[in-house]
Design an enzyme around this catalytic site. Structure first.
Site, PDB file in Angstrom:
ATOM      1  N   SER A 133     -62.505 -39.191  -1.278  1.00  7.58           N
ATOM      2  CA  SER A 133     -61.721 -40.305  -2.000  1.00  7.58           C
ATOM      3  C   SER A 133     -60.298 -40.023  -2.348  1.00  7.58           C
ATOM      4  CB  SER A 133     -62.519 -41.017  -2.989  1.00  7.58           C
ATOM      5  OG  SER A 133     -61.860 -41.685  -3.543  1.00  7.58           O
ATOM      6  N   TYR A 153     -67.008 -40.383 -11.000  1.00  4.70           N
ATOM      7  CA  TYR A 153     -66.500 -40.523  -9.687  1.00  4.70           C
ATOM      8  C   TYR A 153     -65.365 -39.427  -9.232  1.00  4.70           C
ATOM      9  CZ  TYR A 153     -65.591 -42.790  -5.284  1.00  4.70           C
ATOM     10  OH  TYR A 153     -65.187 -43.226  -4.076  1.00  4.70           O
TER      11      TYR A 153
END
Length: 258
Positions: free
Chosen positions: A148, A165
């Protein structure tokens, strides 16, 4: 070699985790269209069957393997079961992911562990199992990690903090580099795709309040679309990308360029 042949995946088997929807299904569509037999794995069997039906309607060969990637002790047996069905795994797409939003000082430990277990530990155990049982003995493999842009930069302070995350995706970025260097001489390439913001179930909450801020910092002024990961996934999975390894490729409309 004709260029079309470089992209041809006929005879290859691709395992896509988190493949029942979102970015995983988008990638599975691309690999299946170019000839790969696709194996979708995710936790919810009914979502897997719906995704498989969607791909089969397009003429693709699809298998499903329900399972929870965070249940690390089940992964080896699942890979053995799959190999008994399909014979080999040539392409592994580590796409399954989890997230959690909370101020860091209030972030629950169990939520941190959940994110790490799926995004890092599960990817490691599955990759290790596939390497041992298929890619290394056959001397060929393509590993694509879906990281990501959150693994390439910090968090916009206007957004909900997502430390677990971001940390997990940063780990996956360097997991990609280290793994690529270790297996480059053994016919195996390892790369990651680092998506920006795409409308998925995981990003629904973030986009509900933060879409305007995200678009403001995205030079293309749009979110990712249904076709935007397919080209890079096909490149990295095929012989067309045979000399690309250890790379983390942002697909983000230019967000990380500014």
């Amino acid at each position: 070699m004709p260029l079309k042949q470089l992209f041809d995946l006929s005879g290859k088997v691709a395992l896509v985790t988190g493949g029942s929807r979102g970015l995983g299904l988008q990638i599975a569509e691309a690999l299946g269209e170019y000839g790969a037999s696709v194996v979708l794995t995710a936790r919810k069997a009914h979502e897997l069957e719906a995704a498989a039906a969607h791909l089969r309607a397009q003429g693709m060969t699809v298998h499903v393997l329900p399972g929870d990637l965070s249940a690390l002790e089940t992964i080896d047996a699942a890979v053995e079961q799959l190999l008994a069905q399909v014979g080999h795994i040539d392409i592994l797409v580590n796409n399954a992911g989890a997230t959690w939003g909370a101020p860091t000082a209030e972030h629950p430990l169990d939520a941190w562990q959940k994110v790490m277990n799926v995004n890092v530990n599960g990817a490691f155990v599955l990759t290790q199992s596939v390497l041992r049982r298929s890619m290394l003995p056959r001397g060929w493999g393509r590993i694509i990690n879906v990281a990501s842009v959150a693994g390439l930069r910090g968090n916009d302070p206007r957004m909900v903090p997502t430390l677990a995350y971001n940390t997990s995706k940063g780990a996956l970025v360097n997991f990609t580099r280290a793994l690529a260097a270790e297996f480059a001489a053994q016919g195996i390439t390892v790369n990651s795709i680092c998506p920006g913001y795409f409308p998925t179930r995981m990003t629904r909450g973030t986009l509900a309040y933060g879409e305007a801020a995200i678009l403001e910092h995205t030079p293309m002024r749009r979110l990712g679309g249904d076709e935007d990961l397919k080209g890079v996934a096909l490149l990295l999975a095929s012989d067309a990308g045979a000399y690309i390894t250890g790379q983390n490729i942002a697909v983000d409309g230019g967000m990380t360029a500014v």
